[in-house]
Design a protein around this motif. Structure first.
Motif, PDB file in Angstrom:
ATOM      1  N   TYR A  76       0.769  -1.039  -0.024  1.00 21.97           N
ATOM      2  CA  TYR A  76       0.023   0.084  -0.073  1.00 21.97           C
ATOM      3  C   TYR A  76       0.855   1.305  -0.070  1.00 21.97           C
ATOM      4  CZ  TYR A  76      -4.163  -2.763   1.080  1.00 21.97           C
ATOM      5  OH  TYR A  76      -5.264  -3.539   0.853  1.00 21.97           O
ATOM      6  N   PHE A  77       1.932   1.322   0.729  1.00 26.20           N
ATOM      7  CA  PHE A  77       2.636   2.359   0.815  1.00 26.20           C
ATOM      8  C   PHE A  77       3.416   2.469  -0.593  1.00 26.20           C
ATOM      9  CE2 PHE A  77       7.308   3.809   1.309  1.00 26.20           C
ATOM     10  CZ  PHE A  77       7.081   4.797   1.744  1.00 26.20           C
ATOM     11  N   GLN A  78       3.831   1.584  -1.126  1.00 25.35           N
ATOM     12  CA  GLN A  78       4.770   1.756  -2.465  1.00 25.35           C
ATOM     13  C   GLN A  78       3.653   2.282  -3.441  1.00 25.35           C
ATOM     14  OE1 GLN A  78       7.993   1.526  -2.880  1.00 25.35           O
ATOM     15  NE2 GLN A  78       8.389   0.783  -1.023  1.00 25.35           N
ATOM     16  N   GLN A  79       2.379   1.766  -3.552  1.00 23.36           N
ATOM     17  CA  GLN A  79       1.535   2.112  -4.370  1.00 23.36           C
ATOM     18  C   GLN A  79       1.030   3.772  -4.328  1.00 23.36           C
ATOM     19  OE1 GLN A  79      -1.773  -0.439  -3.857  1.00 23.36           O
ATOM     20  NE2 GLN A  79      -0.843  -2.058  -4.897  1.00 23.36           N
ATOM     21  N   SER A  80       0.829   3.901  -3.006  1.00 24.45           N
ATOM     22  CA  SER A  80       0.330   5.590  -2.647  1.00 24.45           C
ATOM     23  C   SER A  80       1.243   6.565  -2.466  1.00 24.45           C
ATOM     24  CB  SER A  80      -0.687   5.471  -1.737  1.00 24.45           C
ATOM     25  OG  SER A  80      -0.137   5.272  -0.318  1.00 24.45           O
ATOM     26  N   ARG A  81       2.633   6.164  -2.681  1.00 22.75           N
ATOM     27  CA  ARG A  81       3.797   6.939  -2.360  1.00 22.75           C
ATOM     28  C   ARG A  81       3.938   8.204  -2.961  1.00 22.75           C
ATOM     29  NH1 ARG A  81       9.442   4.116  -1.860  1.00 22.75           N
ATOM     30  NH2 ARG A  81      10.833   5.818  -2.043  1.00 22.75           N
ATOM     31  N   GLU A  82       3.897   7.965  -4.477  1.00 25.89           N
ATOM     32  CA  GLU A  82       3.921   8.995  -5.370  1.00 25.89           C
ATOM     33  C   GLU A  82       2.652  10.077  -5.319  1.00 25.89           C
ATOM     34  OE1 GLU A  82       5.997  10.557  -7.899  1.00 25.89           O
ATOM     35  OE2 GLU A  82       7.227   8.877  -7.128  1.00 25.89           O
ATOM     36  N   GLU A  83       1.623   9.471  -4.991  1.00 27.38           N
ATOM     37  CA  GLU A  83       0.339  10.284  -5.130  1.00 27.38           C
ATOM     38  C   GLU A  83       0.358  11.169  -3.874  1.00 27.38           C
ATOM     39  OE1 GLU A  83      -4.598   9.752  -4.315  1.00 27.38           O
ATOM     40  OE2 GLU A  83      -3.239   8.007  -5.235  1.00 27.38           O
ATOM     41  N   VAL A  84       0.883  10.747  -2.622  1.00 26.94           N
ATOM     42  CA  VAL A  84       0.822  11.301  -1.443  1.00 26.94           C
ATOM     43  C   VAL A  84       1.762  12.384  -1.631  1.00 26.94           C
ATOM     44  CG1 VAL A  84       1.332  11.343   0.877  1.00 26.94           C
ATOM     45  CG2 VAL A  84      -0.169   9.415   0.043  1.00 26.94           C
ATOM     46  N   SER A  85       2.885  12.344  -1.984  1.00 24.87           N
ATOM     47  CA  SER A  85       4.138  13.243  -2.153  1.00 24.87           C
ATOM     48  C   SER A  85       3.707  14.245  -3.128  1.00 24.87           C
ATOM     49  CB  SER A  85       5.309  12.607  -2.630  1.00 24.87           C
ATOM     50  OG  SER A  85       5.398  12.003  -3.919  1.00 24.87           O
ATOM     51  N   ASP A  86       2.888  14.009  -4.182  1.00 23.64           N
ATOM     52  CA  ASP A  86       2.408  15.076  -5.169  1.00 23.64           C
ATOM     53  C   ASP A  86       1.704  15.893  -4.384  1.00 23.64           C
ATOM     54  OD1 ASP A  86       4.039  14.145  -7.053  1.00 23.64           O
ATOM     55  OD2 ASP A  86       2.516  12.964  -8.180  1.00 23.64           O
ATOM     56  N   GLN A  87       0.558  15.375  -3.693  1.00 22.17           N
ATOM     57  CA  GLN A  87      -0.452  16.089  -2.968  1.00 22.17           C
ATOM     58  C   GLN A  87       0.247  17.105  -1.895  1.00 22.17           C
ATOM     59  OE1 GLN A  87      -3.198  13.382  -1.338  1.00 22.17           O
ATOM     60  NE2 GLN A  87      -4.251  12.827  -3.116  1.00 22.17           N
TER      61      GLN A  87
END
Length: 107
Positions: A76-87
């Motif tokens: 889950y962390f790997q999947q949402s890492r990019e999205e969270v850092s962009d936000q």
């Protein structure tokens, strides 16, 4: 007079022997008292080792049961890492500076 000094010598020797026997009896008593202490200490150490082994086994079992959960969380962390850092970057960089309403310019 000689018989009196001989009797005194016999009494002194008897007293020395009695002192030796009492001393020996005290040593034996102390030795007998220390034996249960040593046995109890050995039993306590054995119990502590047993409890430590049980704890280690439970700890290993608990650690093993958390592994699948940890792998799921990591994916889950790997999947949402990019999205969270962009936000987060958008939130930090998107701040618009404003002058507060109650700010007064003196001059």
């Amino acid at each position: 007079m000689a018989s009196q000094s001989q009797a005194i010598q016999q009494l002194l020797q008897a007293e020395k022997q009695a002192t030796k026997k009492v001393s020996w009896a005290h040593k034996q008593k102390n030795r007998r008292l220390k034996q249960p202490k040593a046995a109890a200490q050995a039993e306590i150490e054995q119990h502590c080792l047993q409890k430590e082994k049980q704890f280690k086994a439970k700890e290993a079992a608990a650690r093993g049961s958390h592994r699948p959960r940890m792998t799921i969380l990591q994916t889950y962390f790997q999947q949402s890492r990019e999205e969270v850092s962009d936000q987060l970057l958008a939130f930090v960089c998107g701040i618009q500076p404003e002058i507060p309403e109650n700010y007064r310019i003196n001059g």
